[in-house]
Design an enzyme around this catalytic site. Structure first.
Site, PDB file in Angstrom:
ATOM      1  N   ARG A 209      40.776  51.028  38.257  1.00 33.86           N
ATOM      2  CA  ARG A 209      39.630  51.941  38.222  1.00 33.86           C
ATOM      3  C   ARG A 209      40.019  53.393  37.954  1.00 33.86           C
ATOM      4  O   ARG A 209      40.770  54.017  38.689  1.00 33.86           O
ATOM      5  CB  ARG A 209      38.805  51.818  39.507  1.00 33.86           C
ATOM      6  CG  ARG A 209      39.460  52.266  40.761  1.00 33.86           C
ATOM      7  CD  ARG A 209      38.653  51.851  41.983  1.00 33.86           C
ATOM      8  NE  ARG A 209      38.629  50.401  42.114  1.00 33.86           N
ATOM      9  CZ  ARG A 209      38.574  49.753  43.273  1.00 33.86           C
ATOM     10  NH1 ARG A 209      38.517  50.416  44.399  1.00 33.86           N
ATOM     11  NH2 ARG A 209      38.571  48.439  43.321  1.00 33.86           N
TER      12      ARG A 209
ATOM     13  N   ASP B 127      29.970  41.224  36.199  1.00 31.77           N
ATOM     14  CA  ASP B 127      30.500  40.368  37.256  1.00 31.77           C
ATOM     15  C   ASP B 127      30.766  41.106  38.574  1.00 31.77           C
ATOM     16  O   ASP B 127      30.872  40.490  39.623  1.00 31.77           O
ATOM     17  CB  ASP B 127      31.803  39.688  36.794  1.00 31.77           C
ATOM     18  CG  ASP B 127      32.912  40.690  36.436  1.00 31.77           C
ATOM     19  OD1 ASP B 127      32.675  41.910  36.553  1.00 31.77           O
ATOM     20  OD2 ASP B 127      33.999  40.246  36.025  1.00 31.77           O
ATOM     21  N   HIS B 128      30.860  42.434  38.536  1.00 33.94           N
ATOM     22  CA  HIS B 128      31.270  43.192  39.725  1.00 33.94           C
ATOM     23  C   HIS B 128      30.120  43.620  40.630  1.00 33.94           C
ATOM     24  O   HIS B 128      30.343  43.966  41.788  1.00 33.94           O
ATOM     25  CB  HIS B 128      32.043  44.443  39.298  1.00 33.94           C
ATOM     26  CG  HIS B 128      33.511  44.225  39.124  1.00 33.94           C
ATOM     27  ND1 HIS B 128      34.018  43.286  38.257  1.00 33.94           N
ATOM     28  CD2 HIS B 128      34.593  44.826  39.690  1.00 33.94           C
ATOM     29  CE1 HIS B 128      35.338  43.317  38.297  1.00 33.94           C
ATOM     30  NE2 HIS B 128      35.710  44.237  39.170  1.00 33.94           N
TER      31      HIS B 128
ATOM     32  N   ARG C 164      44.238  39.665  45.953  1.00 31.55           N
ATOM     33  CA  ARG C 164      44.505  40.974  46.563  1.00 31.55           C
ATOM     34  C   ARG C 164      43.967  40.970  47.985  1.00 31.55           C
ATOM     35  O   ARG C 164      42.865  40.478  48.224  1.00 31.55           O
ATOM     36  CB  ARG C 164      43.820  42.045  45.708  1.00 31.55           C
ATOM     37  CG  ARG C 164      44.307  43.446  45.907  1.00 31.55           C
ATOM     38  CD  ARG C 164      43.813  44.351  44.775  1.00 31.55           C
ATOM     39  NE  ARG C 164      44.677  44.262  43.614  1.00 31.55           N
ATOM     40  CZ  ARG C 164      44.349  44.683  42.397  1.00 31.55           C
ATOM     41  NH1 ARG C 164      43.164  45.197  42.181  1.00 31.55           N
ATOM     42  NH2 ARG C 164      45.202  44.582  41.406  1.00 31.55           N
TER      43      ARG C 164
ATOM     44  N   ASP D 240      40.237  46.316  33.643  1.00 32.20           N
ATOM     45  CA  ASP D 240      40.363  45.646  34.940  1.00 32.20           C
ATOM     46  C   ASP D 240      41.822  45.272  35.105  1.00 32.20           C
ATOM     47  O   ASP D 240      42.463  44.806  34.150  1.00 32.20           O
ATOM     48  CB  ASP D 240      39.478  44.403  35.010  1.00 32.20           C
ATOM     49  CG  ASP D 240      39.418  43.836  36.424  1.00 32.20           C
ATOM     50  OD1 ASP D 240      38.434  44.108  37.135  1.00 32.20           O
ATOM     51  OD2 ASP D 240      40.368  43.131  36.815  1.00 32.20           O
TER      52      ASP D 240
ATOM     53  N   SER E  15      43.672  48.165  41.700  1.00 29.98           N
ATOM     54  CA  SER E  15      42.694  48.127  40.620  1.00 29.98           C
ATOM     55  C   SER E  15      42.985  49.173  39.553  1.00 29.98           C
ATOM     56  O   SER E  15      43.590  50.215  39.814  1.00 29.98           O
ATOM     57  CB  SER E  15      41.296  48.350  41.203  1.00 29.98           C
ATOM     58  OG  SER E  15      40.366  48.659  40.190  1.00 29.98           O
TER      59      SER E  15
END
Length: 736
Positions: A642, A98-99, A445, A163, A640
């Site tokens: 990440r 999806d990213h 965000r 995520d 995030s």
């Protein structure tokens, strides 16, 4: 047998609930007190239910029920899992593409282009999923959190996801927590997952939503109360009779954006709206089992919260949050005045609805009811307008039911079922680069440059219906509750409050089948990584610590102000390198502001005197055998999940990150990568250190839980002084 998901027939939800009950019974023998719902779910997943727990202090070893990964973070997670040598994952796991889909001209074309551009990565993830028994959702399936809600979330479950908006599944009563890839790999490898026992903040909802108020406004209000760090180390638990007025997907919206207040996760007690959603998504068996397990899916009467916030839904106004931070909350009645006082650009350039936060059937139908009122008057949007369906199922259903049509007819462009502009995957062309402008989204965000890489874009966050109303006016100062619009014929009209169905009366249309189940026979399957690839790179182990105190470490950068994971490791065009540590490390801290000169991506090499980009100077230090440190401000690493924001500093030679305070996920990620996340015992010491100093970290030879370390600071003129720094390592983390 009722499976945990219709796509995982070999799982058994009854055994999950039985194990939870057994663990909870054991736990209660030495914790004789009423428990919150969050505690019930977390403690019923303890690896050792005899653990003596104190909220906010005890480290828990937990056994999650499942793992979810999105394509940008799954690359590094799967590269790490491959290095484990294990034949398959120990718990049900999924990968969601999806990213990596950039919004540019429209859903169909954007998806096709992404499949071509990212073929190497998608093929790698698909083959890794097939080989290791992981479900794979192809590009175009939808956003990870919507797919999870539609197919995998269940009341009482514990899930971790790579995520930060994984908490979306709290809308179905699940404790769903965002983590870094290394944590996901541990769980997939069969190891327990570590979490400090969260505190629990209760939000009591009374009354009932009405008029323009929506579930999104609840979390916008809560964000204004708690701020971006007020939920750190806590689970937000909603309760009270007001819960009954919310849909399951509305609850998901609230839990999703709870990430913006730093919360470990958010959740709602099991209720009829959740059961209704489970039945609508063909999971009647799960609803039935949850009904029989319902006592454990509610908080105990008399349970204690660490803090309680009261919100009367009957009095709740629609809110607009922003710009530049998701906790700057303004009720719509004061927004026009506030915008004018702050010189926020009144002209609204773009309105964007959808994303993982607000793209349910209910969201889209309520937005469409606003669009239809404008069409009835012959009116159209005055701003650019985009619509992002959260999943293929939602896209197909709103198309079938005529909901997409009015949104498109007022000028909306339907984007791919993907994250798109919400994560910076937006090839924006409507304003000059760096132009001061305003946009409004229904996303979660809105940090500086988050959506379009333009630091002068004032991004505001609101509900989809409010965004739709504002694009009809084309200005921020429009309040649909009080103001009128002018139709093309010159007549004036006022919008009625939005309306829409929680769920489709004809049931959901699944749309195109985009799921790849792992094959029954996985013998002989291979996962190939081209050594010459610039997108994927197998990992090499980092050099171990030499067992000594660190000395002579230059400060690479003293970061000023907000420093999110977007500042540390930007998304947008850099997403393509998420599977290649060496290449993506070229974006490390390029968005952070250097306190020494007020500039981004410009620091001085203390050894040569030369100025250059942050990653380049870091690499120069590393290649000359020098470690280095970063000095940072409050809530460092928010945003995030990440783990690249921790992997990159480690790869380029960092030894420690020293700040006023950390966001939870980032602090954990730094520990996982063998870095020292340290905090000033006295926050004022941040001001005593400059970007030109060198430090030594003393006390590591006697490193122990709760024992402070000493930072010996040396100024360029030779002056030295000591600073006390704290850490949150436990014994297991120190050993790691």
């Amino acid at each position: 047998t009722i499976p945990m998901s219709n796509l995982e027939k070999d799982t058994n939800l009854q055994s999950v609930y039985d194990n939870m009950q057994n663990r909870l019974d054991k736990f209660r023998k030495h914790h004789n007190k009423p428990l919150t719902l969050a505690e019930k779910i977390v403690y019923s997943h303890l690896d050792n239910p005899d653990t003596k727990v104190k909220r906010g202090e005890t480290y828990l070893d937990l056994r999650p029920d499942r793992v979810a990964m999105q394509d940008a973070t799954a690359q590094m997670a799967m590269l790490q899992f491959i290095s484990s040598g294990l034949p398959q994952t120990a718990v049900p796991s999924t990968i969601h593409c999806d990213h990596l889909i950039q919004a540019k001209v429209g859903g169909v074309e954007d998806l096709k282009r992404s499949k071509d551009e990212n073929k190497e990565v998608f093929d790698f993830l698909a083959s890794a999923g097939a080989k290791y028994g992981i479900g794979f959702w192809k590009p175009g399936s939808g956003i990870i959190h919507q797919i999870i809600l539609e197919n995998y979330a269940f009341p009482g479950g514990l899930m971790i996801g790579t995520d930060s908006h994984t908490p979306n599944a709290g809308g179905l009563g699940m404790v769903a927590i965002g983590v870094g890839g290394a944590d996901a790999v541990d769980v997939m490898a069969g190891l327990p997952w570590e979490l400090k026992a969260p505190k629990v903040i209760g939000v009591r909802l009374t009354g009932e939503l009405n008029g323009w108020a929506s579930p999104k406004d609840i979390i916008l209000k809560v964000a204004g109360i708690l701020t971006v760090s007020g939920g750190t180390g806590a689970i937000i638990e909603y309760f009270g009779q007001g819960v009954k007025s919310l849909s399951a997907t509305g609850m998901g919206t609230i839990c999703n954006m709870g990430a913006e207040i730093g919360a470990t996760t958010s959740l709602f007690p099991y209720n009829e709206r959740q059961a209704e959603y489970l039945r609508a998504t063909k999971r009647e068996g799960i609803a039935s089992l949850a009904d029989s397990f319902a006592d454990n899916l509610q908080p105990d009467e008399g349970c204690e919260y660490d803090q309680v916030i009261d919100i009367n839904l009957s009095e709740l106004e629609p809110h607009v949050n922003g710009p530049f931070t998701p906790d700057l909350a303004t009720p719509i009645s004061a927004f026009a005045k506030t915008a004018k006082e702050n010189d926020w650009p009144d002209k609204l350039e773009v309105g964007l609805i959808g994303s993982c936060t607000n793209s349910s059937y209910e969201d889209m139908s309520r937005a469409a009811s606003i669009a239809q009122q404008a069409l009835d008057k012959g009116d159209k949007a005055k701003s650019l307008f985009t619509i992002t369906p959260g999943s293929e199922q939602v896209r197909a259903t709103i198309t079938r039911d005529g909901i997409a049509s009015p949104l498109e007819k007022i000028g909306g462009m339907v984007l791919a079922n993907a994250c798109g502009p919400c994560i910076g995957q937006w090839d924006r062309q409507d304003v000059p680069k760096n132009a001061k402008n305003s946009i409004i989204t229904s996303y979660n965000r809105n940090f500086t440059g988050r959506n379009d890489a333009n630091p002068n874009t004032h991004a505001f966050v609101a509900s989809p219906e409010l965004v739709t109303a504002m694009v009809l006016a084309g200005r921020l100062s429009f309040n649909p509750l009080t103001d009128s619009l002018t139709a093309p014929d010159g007549s004036s009209y006022k919008l009625e409050p939005p309306s829409g169905d929680r769920l489709p009366s004809k049931g959901f249309d699944a749309g195109e089948d985009t799921f790849q189940a792992p094959p029954a026979d996985r013998n002989g399957l291979e996962v190939k990584v081209d050594p010459s690839s610039d997108r994927l790179q197998l990992l090499e182990p980092f050099a171990p610590w030499d067992g000594k105190d660190y000395t002579g470490l230059p400060v690479l950068i003293k970061a000023k102000g907000k420093c999110t994971t977007d500042h540390i490791s930007m998304a947008g065009p850099w997403l393509k390198y998420r599977g290649h540590l060496e290449n993506i490390s070229n974006n490390m801290l390029i968005g952070a502001t250097n306190a020494e000169n007020g500039e981004m991506n410009n620091v001085q090499n203390q050894k040569t005197g030369e100025w250059g980009p942050v990653p380049q100077i870091a690499q120069q230090y590393r290649d000359n055998g020098l470690g280095w440190v970063v000095i940072g401000d409050k809530n460092y690493g928010e945003g995030s999940s990440r783990e690249h924001a921790a992997l990159e500093p480690r790869f380029l030679g960092a030894r420690a990150i020293i700040v006023k305070s950390f966001a939870r996920i980032h602090e954990t990620n730094l520990k996982k990568q063998g870095l020292l996340p340290l905090t000033f015992a006295n926050e004022a010491d941040y001001d005593r250190i400059s970007g030109n100093d060198q430090v030594a970290i003393v006390g590591l030879t006697e490193f122990a839980p709760g024992k402070d370390l000493t930072l010996k600071v040396t100024k360029p003129d030779g002056e030295t002084f000591d600073i006390t720094v704290k850490h949150t390592f436990n014994e297991n983390q120190i050993a790691w």
